[in-house]
Design an enzyme around this catalytic site. Structure first.
Site, mmCIF file in Angstrom:
data_model
loop_
_atom_site.group_PDB
_atom_site.id
_atom_site.type_symbol
_atom_site.label_atom_id
_atom_site.label_comp_id
_atom_site.label_asym_id
_atom_site.label_seq_id
_atom_site.Cartn_x
_atom_site.Cartn_y
_atom_site.Cartn_z
ATOM 1 N N GLU A 188 46.715 97.588 50.498
ATOM 2 C CA GLU A 188 46.825 97.487 49.042
ATOM 3 C C GLU A 188 46.370 96.070 48.703
ATOM 4 O O GLU A 188 46.961 95.103 49.165
ATOM 5 C CB GLU A 188 48.253 97.699 48.562
ATOM 6 C CG GLU A 188 48.367 97.562 47.041
ATOM 7 C CD GLU A 188 49.807 97.490 46.552
ATOM 8 O OE1 GLU A 188 50.027 97.810 45.367
ATOM 9 O OE2 GLU A 188 50.701 97.105 47.326
ATOM 10 N N ASP A 196 51.331 96.386 52.346
ATOM 11 C CA ASP A 196 51.664 96.240 50.931
ATOM 12 C C ASP A 196 51.116 94.930 50.353
ATOM 13 O O ASP A 196 51.274 93.859 50.955
ATOM 14 C CB ASP A 196 53.194 96.266 50.776
ATOM 15 C CG ASP A 196 53.646 96.041 49.352
ATOM 16 O OD1 ASP A 196 53.436 96.923 48.523
ATOM 17 O OD2 ASP A 196 54.213 94.954 49.075
#
Length: 588
Positions: free
Chosen positions: A287, A255
């Site tokens: 990400e 993330d």
């Protein structure tokens, strides 16, 4: 087993358990075991404390800090009583794997399905969905974070104990059973992990040692994590290895790595993970707002391509606020670039961010990019959790789904996409503290005040309260959601597209090369690729309201978003809100 891990409680030879804690600055640390005498821990070099003691699986324990409170183990592998309760010793050798010879498929063949474990009823609830997902054509599921968070419900991005599956989802063995069952269905399992921040409740690292954080760098979640310390790096890198080895996950999605304050951490993580999992396919996916192509050349398989999502969203909805402003001027041209080269922003100035972002990405394989119509972010970050199926004409969404599922980048569905779900997916929490619940509710409403559509305070007051149990309930799929004929038809279309991808494209996607892409008018796009076997894949889509001349592509038409679109294309017309795909197979 324990040689891989410095943190936490691990069985060792002789029937003992080794407990370790990194707590530089503490004058003393004591091991507390429920119903047993306290046991002083011994100081080691570089801020470590350790003790070996009798503690069979199931033992409840905590640490008493000499200069602070009693705390759970920050590397707890299971909790009894939420994040503030007792940590529980685990025996990871006890689970008997049924599919120990499993090997995941090559990454370019992946079809990913992102899901929220809590919304689907915990680990057992997800297990019940596996046969349907396998029949649909999904071969990879990605679990949103499952590590322990404070309270009864959470998106997962407020976790504070990275090694412990949350109690509300099930036991550690039930999570292993889920992974095992998925492998039995031919489905790889990825886990979303958060290494850039902790949630607002239950994080005891501040009490354990000030060295875990940087006072000179602030983030939206408080002081930044201090990756300059080897122990801090190890805490997260060993966590990645833990999930991949002890639970046999096939990959991780990391993330928001742009919020990690280290230039070398990601490279080190990749290298150490590859060494620990040598001999088996493991997917590492990022990400990363920075669009750093260099990370995707060798170290990581792929990155979520928000650029492609944003282009499609603007074409489908016409929305131009916030980050969509960067794509509003020429969305079809930008989508063409995303299909041909991956990133749209490869060093250009971002209006939304106020600075340049990205590096050239056209040399990367198509599988270095994960494309989607929706993700938990893009739905849940909307004030009312709106699904794309409530925001855009159905034919346009079908056209976008064809482009998503029949082009070489790795496609990802968000749970419910396959049957055109209209049920919202909202931002939800379940904090027990009334003060924190109020702060989260007011903070979320304040966040939307900058949008023109929420300038009215009364409208902001209608934004669902994240901590209200009804908000979580409203986001959880229900048995009747797929029963409407329109939903069944949508699911059949999705199944057809995935079957077409599997039969005609999947084996040849590794090494696919773009043959170029271009806008068709203001709202259409065309693109071509040469696949590894020499075949040529072509797609054309028109998201606008007018017909266009249909491009002349070689080969057989393998899919059309509507029967009418296929018929019109044979007559040389690309109708409004339609998409088509062709495949020219090599001679012989």
């Amino acid at each position: 087993m324990s040689e891989h891990y410095q943190f936490g409680a691990w069985p060792i030879p002789g029937g003992l358990c080794r407990f370790r804690l990194w707590a530089p600055g503490q004058p003393e640390v004591t091991l507390l075991r429920r119903d047993q005498p306290p046991l002083p821990m011994q100081p080691l070099a570089e801020g470590w404390w350790q003790v070996e003691a009798e503690a069979p699986a199931g033992t409840r324990y905590r640490f008493a800090l000499g200069d602070g409170p009693n705390v759970p183990d920050p590397a707890s592998q299971g909790q009894d009583g939420d994040v503030d309760g007792w940590s529980v010793v685990q025996d990871h050798g006890a689970y008997r794997w049924k599919h120990s010879d499993w090997r995941a498929h090559p990454w370019p063949q992946s079809v990913v399905y992102e899901l929220h474990v809590g919304a689907l009823g915990g680990f057992r609830g997800v297990m019940a969905e596996l046969p349907r997902l396998a029949a649909l054509g999904v071969n990879t599921i990605e679990l949103m974070p499952v590590n322990d968070f404070a309270g009864s419900a959470n998106w997962g991005y407020d976790g504070v104990l990275p090694y412990a599956p949350d109690e509300t989802y099930g036991t550690p063995d039930e999570l292993k059973a889920l992974v095992d069952a998925a492998h039995g269905q031919g489905i790889a399992v990825m886990l979303d992990v958060v290494y850039n921040h902790f949630g607002p409740a239950g994080n005891y690292w501040h009490a354990i040692t000030a060295d875990f954080f940087r006072s000179d760098i602030s983030t939206p979640w408080g002081d930044a994590i201090d990756f300059r310390h080897d122990a801090v790096r190890d805490f997260f890198i060993q966590n990645a290895i833990f999930w991949l080895c002890e639970y046999r996950f096939d990959g991780l999605r990391l993330d928001a790595v742009h919020a990690i304050t280290s230039e070398t951490f990601l490279t080190e993580l990749s290298e150490r993970v590859r060494a620990a999992t040598a001999g088996r396919p493991v997917y590492l996916v990022l990400e990363n707002e920075r669009n750093d192509a260099a990370l995707l050349e060798k170290k990581f398989e792929a990155q979520w391509n928000d650029d492609a999502h944003h282009c499609l969203h603007v074409l489908l909805t016409g929305e131009e606020e916030a980050y969509y402003a960067d794509y509003a001027d020429a969305p079809a041209e930008r989508l063409a670039r995303a299909l041909a080269e991956g990133f749209v922003y490869q060093g250009e100035e971002s209006t939304n961010l106020g600075h340049a972002r990205g590096t050239p990405s056209g040399h990367l394989p198509a599988s270095a990019f994960v494309n989607s119509l929706q993700t938990h972010d893009q739905v849940g970050n909307r004030a009312f959790g709106d699904r794309i199926f409530t925001l855009a004409p159905p034919d346009n969404v079908r056209a976008a789904l064809l482009v998503l599922l029949l082009t070489p980048p790795v496609p990802m569905l968000f749970m419910g996409d396959e049957y055109a779900a209209e049920r919202p997916f909202l931002f939800f929490t379940g904090f027990g503290s009334p003060e924190l619940a109020t702060a989260v509710r007011e903070g979320r409403r304040k966040e939307f005040a900058r949008f023109a559509s929420f300038a009215d305070p009364e409208r902001r007051e209608r934004i669902p309260d994240p901590n209200d149990p009804k908000t979580f309930a409203a986001s959880s799929p229900q048995p009747g959601d797929r029963e409407h004929p329109a939903n069944a038809e949508a699911e059949a279309f999705c199944r057809f597209l995935l079957e077409t991808r599997r039969r005609k494209l999947a084996r040849h996607l590794a090494g696919a090369q773009s043959l170029g892409a271009a806008a068709l008018g203001e709202h259409g796009v065309r693109a071509q690729w040469r696949l590894a076997d020499g075949s040529v894949l072509s797609v054309a889509a028109q998201f606008g309201e007018e017909s266009l001349p249909c491009p002349h592509f070689p080969g057989e038409m393998i899919a059309a978003s509507t029967p009418h679109a296929g018929e019109a294309a044979r007559g040389g017309e690309l109708p409004p809100r339609s998409a088509l795909a062709w495949l020219q197979e090599p001679a012989g």
